[in-house]
Write a protein that holds these residues in place. Structure first.
Motif, mmCIF file in Angstrom:
data_model
loop_
_atom_site.group_PDB
_atom_site.id
_atom_site.type_symbol
_atom_site.label_atom_id
_atom_site.label_comp_id
_atom_site.label_asym_id
_atom_site.label_seq_id
_atom_site.Cartn_x
_atom_site.Cartn_y
_atom_site.Cartn_z
ATOM 1 N N ALA A 89 0.832 -1.215 0.000
ATOM 2 C CA ALA A 89 0.000 0.000 0.000
ATOM 3 C C ALA A 89 0.859 1.253 0.000
ATOM 4 O O ALA A 89 0.539 2.250 0.640
ATOM 5 C CB ALA A 89 -0.948 -0.003 1.196
ATOM 6 N N ARG A 90 1.983 1.185 -0.714
ATOM 7 C CA ARG A 90 2.847 2.360 -0.874
ATOM 8 C C ARG A 90 2.509 3.058 -2.183
ATOM 9 O O ARG A 90 2.187 2.412 -3.183
ATOM 10 C CB ARG A 90 4.313 1.956 -0.868
ATOM 11 C CG ARG A 90 4.795 1.377 0.455
ATOM 12 C CD ARG A 90 6.253 0.945 0.374
ATOM 13 N NE ARG A 90 6.435 -0.137 -0.587
ATOM 14 C CZ ARG A 90 7.262 -0.088 -1.627
ATOM 15 N NH1 ARG A 90 7.959 1.008 -1.868
ATOM 16 N NH2 ARG A 90 7.376 -1.121 -2.446
ATOM 17 N N PHE A 91 2.614 4.386 -2.159
ATOM 18 C CA PHE A 91 2.314 5.174 -3.348
ATOM 19 C C PHE A 91 3.522 6.040 -3.693
ATOM 20 O O PHE A 91 4.181 6.589 -2.803
ATOM 21 C CB PHE A 91 1.086 6.053 -3.122
ATOM 22 C CG PHE A 91 -0.204 5.285 -3.007
ATOM 23 C CD1 PHE A 91 -0.974 5.034 -4.133
ATOM 24 C CD2 PHE A 91 -0.629 4.815 -1.774
ATOM 25 C CE1 PHE A 91 -2.166 4.320 -4.027
ATOM 26 C CE2 PHE A 91 -1.813 4.094 -1.660
ATOM 27 C CZ PHE A 91 -2.578 3.851 -2.792
ATOM 28 N N LYS A 92 3.798 6.140 -4.978
ATOM 29 C CA LYS A 92 4.904 6.956 -5.465
ATOM 30 C C LYS A 92 4.444 7.741 -6.682
ATOM 31 O O LYS A 92 3.669 7.237 -7.508
ATOM 32 C CB LYS A 92 6.105 6.090 -5.857
ATOM 33 C CG LYS A 92 6.792 5.373 -4.710
ATOM 34 C CD LYS A 92 7.607 6.336 -3.869
ATOM 35 C CE LYS A 92 8.409 5.589 -2.808
ATOM 36 N NZ LYS A 92 9.216 6.525 -1.979
ATOM 37 N N ASP A 93 4.933 8.979 -6.781
ATOM 38 C CA ASP A 93 4.733 9.769 -7.996
ATOM 39 C C ASP A 93 5.905 9.487 -8.917
ATOM 40 O O ASP A 93 7.073 9.705 -8.537
ATOM 41 C CB ASP A 93 4.642 11.254 -7.662
ATOM 42 C CG ASP A 93 3.391 11.590 -6.869
ATOM 43 O OD1 ASP A 93 2.295 11.301 -7.378
ATOM 44 O OD2 ASP A 93 3.507 12.127 -5.758
ATOM 45 N N VAL A 94 5.618 8.983 -10.120
ATOM 46 C CA VAL A 94 6.658 8.481 -11.024
ATOM 47 C C VAL A 94 6.518 9.143 -12.384
ATOM 48 O O VAL A 94 5.415 9.267 -12.925
ATOM 49 C CB VAL A 94 6.560 6.945 -11.167
ATOM 50 C CG1 VAL A 94 7.553 6.442 -12.208
ATOM 51 C CG2 VAL A 94 6.823 6.264 -9.831
ATOM 52 N N ARG A 95 7.657 9.569 -12.922
ATOM 53 C CA ARG A 95 7.721 10.028 -14.308
ATOM 54 C C ARG A 95 8.315 8.894 -15.138
ATOM 55 O O ARG A 95 9.409 8.397 -14.843
ATOM 56 C CB ARG A 95 8.573 11.286 -14.436
ATOM 57 C CG ARG A 95 8.697 11.784 -15.872
ATOM 58 C CD ARG A 95 9.405 13.130 -15.946
ATOM 59 N NE ARG A 95 9.551 13.582 -17.309
ATOM 60 C CZ ARG A 95 8.588 14.148 -18.026
ATOM 61 N NH1 ARG A 95 7.395 14.317 -17.473
ATOM 62 N NH2 ARG A 95 8.796 14.549 -19.260
ATOM 63 N N THR A 96 7.592 8.470 -16.185
ATOM 64 C CA THR A 96 7.975 7.311 -16.973
ATOM 65 C C THR A 96 8.265 7.719 -18.411
ATOM 66 O O THR A 96 7.506 8.488 -19.006
ATOM 67 C CB THR A 96 6.868 6.243 -16.953
ATOM 68 O OG1 THR A 96 6.597 5.873 -15.593
ATOM 69 C CG2 THR A 96 7.283 5.002 -17.730
ATOM 70 N N LEU A 97 9.369 7.194 -18.960
ATOM 71 C CA LEU A 97 9.763 7.425 -20.345
ATOM 72 C C LEU A 97 9.758 6.084 -21.066
ATOM 73 O O LEU A 97 10.382 5.119 -20.610
ATOM 74 C CB LEU A 97 11.156 8.057 -20.442
ATOM 75 C CG LEU A 97 11.335 9.479 -19.895
ATOM 76 C CD1 LEU A 97 11.458 9.476 -18.374
ATOM 77 C CD2 LEU A 97 12.564 10.142 -20.491
ATOM 78 N N LEU A 98 9.051 6.005 -22.185
ATOM 79 C CA LEU A 98 8.979 4.793 -22.999
ATOM 80 C C LEU A 98 9.634 5.072 -24.346
ATOM 81 O O LEU A 98 9.311 6.063 -25.004
ATOM 82 C CB LEU A 98 7.519 4.362 -23.204
ATOM 83 C CG LEU A 98 6.677 4.145 -21.939
ATOM 84 C CD1 LEU A 98 5.266 3.722 -22.317
ATOM 85 C CD2 LEU A 98 7.320 3.116 -21.022
ATOM 86 N N ARG A 99 10.556 4.172 -24.750
ATOM 87 C CA ARG A 99 11.263 4.331 -26.014
ATOM 88 C C ARG A 99 11.167 3.020 -26.793
ATOM 89 O O ARG A 99 11.512 1.956 -26.273
ATOM 90 C CB ARG A 99 12.735 4.690 -25.794
ATOM 91 C CG ARG A 99 12.948 6.030 -25.084
ATOM 92 C CD ARG A 99 12.417 7.175 -25.931
ATOM 93 N NE ARG A 99 12.628 8.474 -25.311
ATOM 94 C CZ ARG A 99 11.743 9.105 -24.572
ATOM 95 N NH1 ARG A 99 10.566 8.538 -24.338
ATOM 96 N NH2 ARG A 99 12.003 10.288 -24.061
ATOM 97 N N PRO A 100 10.686 3.061 -28.065
ATOM 98 C CA PRO A 100 10.524 1.828 -28.848
ATOM 99 C C PRO A 100 11.864 1.133 -29.072
ATOM 100 O O PRO A 100 12.911 1.773 -29.214
ATOM 101 C CB PRO A 100 9.934 2.331 -30.172
ATOM 102 C CG PRO A 100 9.424 3.705 -29.892
ATOM 103 C CD PRO A 100 10.269 4.263 -28.807
ATOM 104 N N ALA A 101 11.828 -0.214 -29.099
ATOM 105 C CA ALA A 101 13.006 -1.024 -29.400
ATOM 106 C C ALA A 101 12.891 -1.500 -30.844
ATOM 107 O O ALA A 101 11.955 -2.225 -31.196
ATOM 108 C CB ALA A 101 13.092 -2.214 -28.448
#
Length: 627
Positions: free
Chosen positions: A199-211
């Motif tokens: 039950a932990r919460f984090k604010d996350v910035r996610t970067l997705l890059r195609p392979a």
């Protein structure tokens, strides 16, 4: 392929493959090296077949003279002056190395590759971000240590699992559209709040890059997640501080005019109430009006105080002993169905706080907890010492060091996430039916901030709410300025013999820019037997003081029009007329700036009768002195 320098006709090519072709392009002669080349590659003894065959491939402008560079050969064509063509070939393939050198080269390249992979592994595991490689079926092909640890796994146990089996269902639902965009070859950046195991919460910035492999087809994507929880907390704390500062400036600005109005209302209603005696009109109309005006005064004072415009009196305080006293008071005032528990370490550091404000903050938290629990449940107060590390101190913008931690918990209804960020705002309340003023938690926030501490709230609907307050210990807090000892009273400007004459009050000067309030004060003082004159500005007051010798006291508002405030007027009079008593009044709290000595202060709204007690006794006029 490009055309290069032509060799002179007839120059020998010793050790090279050489052949001559007639004008009909048929081979006339070749040496053994050339014979081995074209026979090995299946070329016929015809120039066109040789050049178009597997040995050379298609050579542009093959029938012209010149030098051509092929992947493994250099091909020279020389025209024999219409008699045919000389073809010279030189192999440029590097000479074969001995087996020992080749083995050593392989070992060197292997060591370099292992070292490169180790460097990449260290970088991937130590960089402050979660990294993963996910294929088109959302199966995890690679995960660094930080990404796996966030979900309670290791990189080895995470590889081969599908993201649907690892990520929380809410996280997966919100991320699905971004994953789909990355699988289609799009570059995607997004920010969201993710739920982790426990039950932990984090604010996350996610970067997705195609392979993309060499074929260019997308076969998955790389994921990089950066924890921005602390950055958001820092920004939220900064915005909350700026909001409170703005509200404080607004409250300070309106309090002056608002309290002027309340002073006029009370100054007229109170004497009218006294004149009516026990009349039913007094009980039915005047008493409720006077009570409402005083509540308005209290509301204004609380609003200014929560915005840190009220001066505190911090002292080294035993928080454990102070909390025990407030808990004893609370137990007698809360319902018996609500349990109050106090837990604390045996040894607690003293904190530099205003004890009355601390008690008021705990009382406000207890009243909120009572309402949240409906009078049934448990309130728990835990006191402990806490060493605040630098990384956590940076978020709250306070120094690192030793603090006194107050954990205030209840098991009530909790606070909905959508309003959690607003609970410290003045006048904001989630209570039904308009209950509460919405200033309780704002006052708690103002007290903690002015005490150089910090406050955090954690709440889960249906489970309860906890407030964590950190107050700096005495060792961490700067020492409060020592109060200067009051100098002895200034010697009166008249000889003691003058006291044998009957004293006269002289003239009191009222300096107030609000005409209604000025008229009210003059009327009340005159009714009490004082001779009164008035001025609407500090400049006008100075002119009157210079013209009228009988002025024996000055009462002035602080906020005045023009270039000179009431405080400036008081400083000027203390410097040039130290014999003239001065009392300042204001709708705001007493300013924190250096205060002139022997100058009184009255905060609006007040009953004008208070000024009769606050007015210093004037010295007798010089004309009344005994000869």
């Amino acid at each position: 392929m490009g055309k290069a320098q032509a060799y002179p006709q007839g120059e020998g090519r010793i050790g090279q493959a050489i052949a001559t072709f007639g004008t009909d392009h048929r081979m006339i002669w070749c040496n053994a090296a050339f014979a081995r080349l074209y026979r090995a590659h299946g070329a016929a003894p015809d120039l066109a077949q040789v050049l178009d065959g597997p040995l050379f491939g298609a050579v542009p402008e093959a029938m012209g003279g010149g030098l051509y560079r092929l992947p493994e050969l250099e091909l020279q064509l020389d025209d024999m002056g219409g008699a045919g063509t000389i073809v010279t070939c030189r192999q440029i393939r590097p000479p074969a190395q001995d087996p020992g050198a080749l083995q050593r080269l392989i070992e060197t390249r292997t060591r370099q590759l292992i070292a490169s992979e180790e460097r990449l592994r260290i970088i991937a595991n130590e960089v402050p971000a979660g990294i993963a490689h996910i294929d088109e079926d959302l199966t995890i092909l690679y995960a660094n240590r930080r990404f796996a640890r966030a979900y309670g796994l290791t990189p080895e146990t995470m590889i081969g699992r599908n993201t649907r089996d690892v990520l929380h269902c809410n996280t997966m639902e919100q991320s699905a559209r971004f994953f789909e965009q990355a699988r289609r070859g799009m570059v995607v950046d997004f920010e969201m709040r993710v739920e982790l195991p426990g039950a932990r919460f984090k604010d996350v910035r996610t970067l997705l890059r195609p392979a993309r492999p060499s074929s260019g087809e997308v076969i998955g994507f790389y994921l990089v997640s950066i924890d921005v929880t602390r950055r958001k907390e820092t920004m939220n704390a900064l915005m909350r501080s700026q909001k409170m500062d703005a509200l404080g400036r607004m409250a300070s600005g309106i309090s002056h005019d608002f309290n002027n109005l309340l002073t006029i209302i009370l100054g007229n209603l109170v004497p009218l109430s006294e004149q009516l005696g026990q009349s039913p009109l007094r009980e039915e109309f005047l008493r409720p009006a006077i009570s409402a005006a005083r509540r308005g005064s209290d509301l204004t004072r609380r609003l200014v105080s929560l915005a840190r415009r009220e001066e505190l009196d911090p002292l080294a305080t035993d928080i454990g002993e102070a909390t025990q006293e407030i808990c004893a008071l609370l137990r007698s005032s809360i319902p018996s169905t609500l349990t109050l528990e106090l837990l604390h370490d045996p040894v607690l550091p003293a904190a530099l706080v205003d004890r009355s404000q601390l008690e008021m903050a705990l009382l406000n938290l207890a009243l909120n907890a009572r309402d949240a629990t409906g009078g049934r449940g448990t309130i728990r107060i835990c006191l402990s010492a806490h060493d605040l590390p630098a990384e956590e101190a940076e978020v709250s913008r306070i120094p690192a060091g030793r603090y006194l931690r107050i954990l205030f918990e209840d098991d009530g209804c909790g606070i909905r996430p959508e309003i959690l960020e607003r609970i410290f705002e003045p006048f904001f309340t989630s209570k039904q039916g308009g209950a509460g003023s919405g200033l309780g938690l704002s006052m708690v926030y103002g007290f903690v901030q002015q005490s150089n501490g910090t406050i955090h709230v954690d709440s889960r609907p249906g489970i309860g709410t906890s407030f964590t307050i950190l107050l700096p210990s005495v060792d961490l807090s700067p020492a409060p300025p020592r109060a200067r000892s009051a100098p002895p009273p200034a010697r009166p400007p008249f000889p003691p013999a003058a006291q044998t004459a009957p004293p006269r009050h002289g003239v009191t000067l009222i300096v107030e820019d609000d005409a209604d309030l000025r008229h009210l004060l003059c009327r009340r003082l005159a009714h009490a037997g004082h001779a009164v004159i008035d001025a609407a500005s500090s400049q006008e007051a100075l002119a009157l003081i210079g013209q009228i010798e009988d002025i024996r006291a000055v009462i002035s508002d602080i906020d005045m029009p023009g270039t000179m405030t009431g405080l400036d007027l008081a400083v000027h009079l203390r410097r040039h007329r130290p014999d003239l008593p001065v009392t300042l009044m204001s709708g705001k709290p007493k300013p924190l700036q250096p205060w002139p000595e022997h100058v009184g202060f009255v905060q609006k709204p007040f009953d004008p009768a208070i000024l009769l007690d606050r007015l210093p006794s004037p010295w007798p006029l010089e004309s009344d002195a005994a000869p």
